[in-house]
Scaffold this active site. Structure first.
Site, PDB file in Angstrom:
ATOM      1  N   SER A 134       0.940  -1.207  -0.036  1.00 41.10           N
ATOM      2  CA  SER A 134       0.015   0.129  -0.058  1.00 41.10           C
ATOM      3  C   SER A 134       0.927   1.168   0.026  1.00 41.10           C
ATOM      4  CB  SER A 134      -1.077  -0.217   1.067  1.00 41.10           C
ATOM      5  OG  SER A 134      -1.849   1.033   1.350  1.00 41.10           O
ATOM      6  N   LYS A 190      -0.925  -0.900  -4.554  1.00 48.07           N
ATOM      7  CA  LYS A 190      -2.328  -0.254  -4.165  1.00 48.07           C
ATOM      8  C   LYS A 190      -1.750   1.288  -3.870  1.00 48.07           C
ATOM      9  CE  LYS A 190      -4.742  -0.393   0.037  1.00 48.07           C
ATOM     10  NZ  LYS A 190      -5.495  -1.110   1.096  1.00 48.07           N
ATOM     11  N   LEU A 191      -2.376   2.091  -4.620  1.00 51.59           N
ATOM     12  CA  LEU A 191      -2.327   3.745  -4.242  1.00 51.59           C
ATOM     13  C   LEU A 191      -3.378   4.168  -3.407  1.00 51.59           C
ATOM     14  CD1 LEU A 191      -1.294   5.127  -7.963  1.00 51.59           C
ATOM     15  CD2 LEU A 191       0.268   4.230  -6.188  1.00 51.59           C
ATOM     16  N   LYS A 192      -3.129   4.770  -2.572  1.00 47.92           N
ATOM     17  CA  LYS A 192      -4.050   5.577  -1.767  1.00 47.92           C
ATOM     18  C   LYS A 192      -4.531   7.020  -2.572  1.00 47.92           C
ATOM     19  CE  LYS A 192      -4.165   3.284   2.312  1.00 47.92           C
ATOM     20  NZ  LYS A 192      -5.500   2.885   2.645  1.00 47.92           N
ATOM     21  N   ASP A 222      -7.102   2.716  -3.198  1.00 52.55           N
ATOM     22  CA  ASP A 222      -8.090   2.824  -1.957  1.00 52.55           C
ATOM     23  C   ASP A 222      -8.237   4.290  -1.539  1.00 52.55           C
ATOM     24  OD1 ASP A 222      -9.228   2.413   0.638  1.00 52.55           O
ATOM     25  OD2 ASP A 222      -7.367   1.364   1.394  1.00 52.55           O
ATOM     26  N   ASN A 268     -10.352   5.095   1.076  1.00 55.07           N
ATOM     27  CA  ASN A 268     -10.775   5.202   2.444  1.00 55.07           C
ATOM     28  C   ASN A 268     -11.823   6.166   2.693  1.00 55.07           C
ATOM     29  OD1 ASN A 268      -7.573   4.675   2.987  1.00 55.07           O
ATOM     30  ND2 ASN A 268      -8.892   3.326   4.194  1.00 55.07           N
ATOM     31  N   GLU A 322     -11.128   0.386  -3.626  1.00 57.05           N
ATOM     32  CA  GLU A 322     -11.445   0.082  -2.640  1.00 57.05           C
ATOM     33  C   GLU A 322     -12.227   1.264  -1.761  1.00 57.05           C
ATOM     34  OE1 GLU A 322      -7.710  -1.265  -0.610  1.00 57.05           O
ATOM     35  OE2 GLU A 322      -8.740  -1.366   1.306  1.00 57.05           O
ATOM     36  N   ASP A 338     -14.093  -2.226   2.030  1.00 54.38           N
ATOM     37  CA  ASP A 338     -13.072  -2.517   3.474  1.00 54.38           C
ATOM     38  C   ASP A 338     -13.803  -2.075   4.483  1.00 54.38           C
ATOM     39  OD1 ASP A 338     -11.028  -2.303   5.201  1.00 54.38           O
ATOM     40  OD2 ASP A 338      -9.874  -0.899   4.201  1.00 54.38           O
ATOM     41  N   LYS A 361     -10.049  -7.977   6.805  1.00 56.18           N
ATOM     42  CA  LYS A 361      -9.230  -7.502   7.903  1.00 56.18           C
ATOM     43  C   LYS A 361      -9.999  -8.090   9.208  1.00 56.18           C
ATOM     44  CE  LYS A 361      -7.584  -2.906   6.111  1.00 56.18           C
ATOM     45  NZ  LYS A 361      -8.061  -1.485   6.166  1.00 56.18           N
ATOM     46  N   GLY A 419      -4.267  -4.833   5.536  1.00 54.22           N
ATOM     47  CA  GLY A 419      -3.284  -4.520   6.503  1.00 54.22           C
ATOM     48  C   GLY A 419      -3.761  -3.315   7.352  1.00 54.22           C
TER      49      GLY A 419
HETATM   50  C1  NPQ Z   1      -6.775   0.321   4.599  1.00 53.70           C
HETATM   51  N1  NPQ Z   1      -4.396   0.187   5.396  1.00 53.70           N
HETATM   52  O1  NPQ Z   1      -6.584  -0.498   3.759  1.00 53.70           O
HETATM   53  C2  NPQ Z   1      -5.661   0.690   5.490  1.00 53.70           C
HETATM   54  C3  NPQ Z   1      -5.712   1.877   6.517  1.00 53.70           C
HETATM   55  C4  NPQ Z   1      -4.966   2.256   7.372  1.00 53.70           C
HETATM   56  C5  NPQ Z   1      -2.223  -0.746   4.456  1.00 53.70           C
HETATM   57  O2  NPQ Z   1      -3.508   0.581   3.385  1.00 53.70           O
HETATM   58  C6  NPQ Z   1      -2.010   3.514  11.240  1.00 53.70           C
HETATM   59  C7  NPQ Z   1      -2.882   2.300  11.762  1.00 53.70           C
HETATM   60  C8  NPQ Z   1      -2.373   3.990  10.116  1.00 53.70           C
HETATM   61  C9  NPQ Z   1      -3.587   1.815  10.821  1.00 53.70           C
HETATM   62  C10 NPQ Z   1      -3.240   3.999   7.978  1.00 53.70           C
HETATM   63  C11 NPQ Z   1      -3.388   0.165   4.615  1.00 53.70           C
HETATM   64  C12 NPQ Z   1      -3.022   3.403   9.305  1.00 53.70           C
HETATM   65  C13 NPQ Z   1      -3.910   2.274   9.650  1.00 53.70           C
HETATM   66  C14 NPQ Z   1      -4.155   3.419   7.020  1.00 53.70           C
HETATM   67  C15 NPQ Z   1      -4.704   1.715   8.595  1.00 53.70           C
HETATM   68  O3  NPQ Z   1      -7.456   1.138   4.485  1.00 53.70           O
HETATM   69 MG    MG Z   2      -8.750   0.021   2.834  1.00 52.82          MG
END
Ligand code: NPQ
Ligand code: MG
Length: 368
Positions: free
Chosen positions: A136, A162-164, A190, A192, A215, A240, A264, A292
């Site tokens: 990620s 995976k790009l945020k 992703d 969020n 995502e 997610d 998750k 993750g």
């Molecule tokens: C997701 N994770 O899939 C999350 C979001 C995420 C790996 O992209 C601290 C603790 C910072 C948990 C940042 C990935 C975080 C976190 C992002 C979870 O949406």
């Molecule tokens: Mg996510």
């Protein structure tokens, strides 16, 4: 099984680089670690994935600790003698708190499996001994920095990027990564929950990049909105945050809101519920992958066991320790030819390194 003692440690681990998402920037990871000791002296470990602040989910570290101390552990103590499979039922009267519940159930399950000499992977139904890994990539400070970071992960062997994304950081960076690394790169995004029902035309522009999935583009509660979006765009929609239980997963699949699921375990109350989602999705022909939460080695080990189940057919966010931490709480997990080995020892199969955990501990509490 009887639990004689619960130990809670809050540790602060620095991240190798800041991790920026649509909900904020993290520069270090605060982790609540849970250690249980049974009446027979068997130890089990888990980590609670909640963040310091309720930005990704309503749960947060201090709240999880209080929920466990004040409600969840007294409920377990009232029963006294139970198996890990009973934990979710015992804790059901207390609403929400999936991450707190998952941490307790996982630590108890780890102790139980260590006592029985069975690995978590075998217990959950794993069929692979190594899993394919993705990574990620946070929102970057510039296009140049983005390409540099993605390049370094591809060079390390990661099988999927995976790009945020967020409004203002979507079409252009995705286009640049696709053009730079070519059509064969497995690429997904992703958000969020950063977009709304008014952004469907904007999201439709991403269709041209042949992404594996998008995502959680819109808010957690808006499952119908995701179904509408899924009809409007060709990129597969993957939920997610919205998937908080196997029941929600079943409904989201049925209304067409998700054609791939990010699992998750901590978001759904633990590994046992996570396997139910895996099975619901498998029966519906929906592939899953393991998400993750910037876990240290303790949480990473358990995720790898889950990711070894047969319907985890897409590379997960189960990255190597080095993606996030210079020093991990366990022996580091390393990427070999794009894969990480699934632990084979009893329980989660790894132990915390005492000296490392002690060094990063900021507080410790015990509950009998
Ligand atoms: C997701 N994770 O899939 C999350 C979001 C995420 C790996 O992209 C601290 C603790 C910072 C948990 C940042 C990935 C975080 C976190 C992002 C979870 O949406
Ligand atoms: Mg996510």
């Amino acid at each position: 099984m009887k639990i004689a003692e619960y130990e809670f440690r809050i540790i602060h681990l620095p991240l190798v680089r800041p991790f920026r998402t649509s909900f904020g920037t993290q520069t270090s990871r605060e982790v609540l670690m849970v250690k249980v000791t049974t009446a027979e002296g068997v130890v089990g470990w888990a980590e609670c994935v909640a963040m310091s602040v309720p930005l990704y989910s309503p749960e947060y570290v201090a709240g999880c600790l209080e929920t466990m101390q004040k409600f969840l552990i007294p409920a377990l103590n009232k029963i006294g003698d139970f198996r890990a499979e009973d934990v979710a039922t015992i804790l059901k009267p207390y609403l929400g708190a999936q991450m707190a519940k998952a941490a307790l159930e996982t630590a108890i399950l780890d102790a139980q499996l260590r006592a029985d000499g069975i690995s978590l992977a075998k217990y959950l139904g794993a069929t692979k001994n190594k899993v394919e890994c993705g990574v990620s990539v946070g929102i970057a400070s510039s296009m140049g920095a983005l390409i540099e970071e993605v390049s370094s992960y591809i060079d390390s062997g990661y099988r999927r990027i995976k790009l945020k994304i967020e409004p203002g950081w979507d079409y252009e960076p995705v286009k640049l990564v696709r053009e730079t690394f070519g059509p064969d790169l497995l690429l997904q995004v992703d958000a969020n929950t950063a977009y709304t029902r008014d952004d469907f035309d904007l999201l439709k522009r991403l269709d041209e990049f042949n992404l594996l999935l998008i995502e959680q583009p819109i808010e957690e509660e808006d499952i119908l909105g995701h179904a509408r979006l899924a009809e409007y765009i060709t990129t597969p929609v993957c939920l997610d945050e919205s998937i908080v239980s196997a029941g929600v997963a079943r409904d989201a699949i049925e209304i067409g809101a998700t054609s791939i699921i990010n699992i998750k375990p901590a978001r759904v109350g633990g590994y046992i519920e996570a396997v139910k989602i895996h099975n619901v999705a498998q029966a519906a022909g929906i592939p899953v992958w393991c998400g993750g939460m910037l876990e240290t080695g303790i949480g990473r080990a358990a995720n790898l066991a889950l990711a070894a189940l047969p319907n985890f057919t897409l590379p997960g966010d189960t990255s190597a320790s080095a993606r996030y931490f210079e020093t991990d709480t366990t022996e580091p997990f390393v990427l070999v030819d794009g894969h990480i080995d699934v632990p084979t020892g009893p329980g989660i199969g790894v132990d915390p390194i005492r000296e490392v955990v002690d060094r990063f501990t900021v507080s410790t509490e015990w509950v009998k």
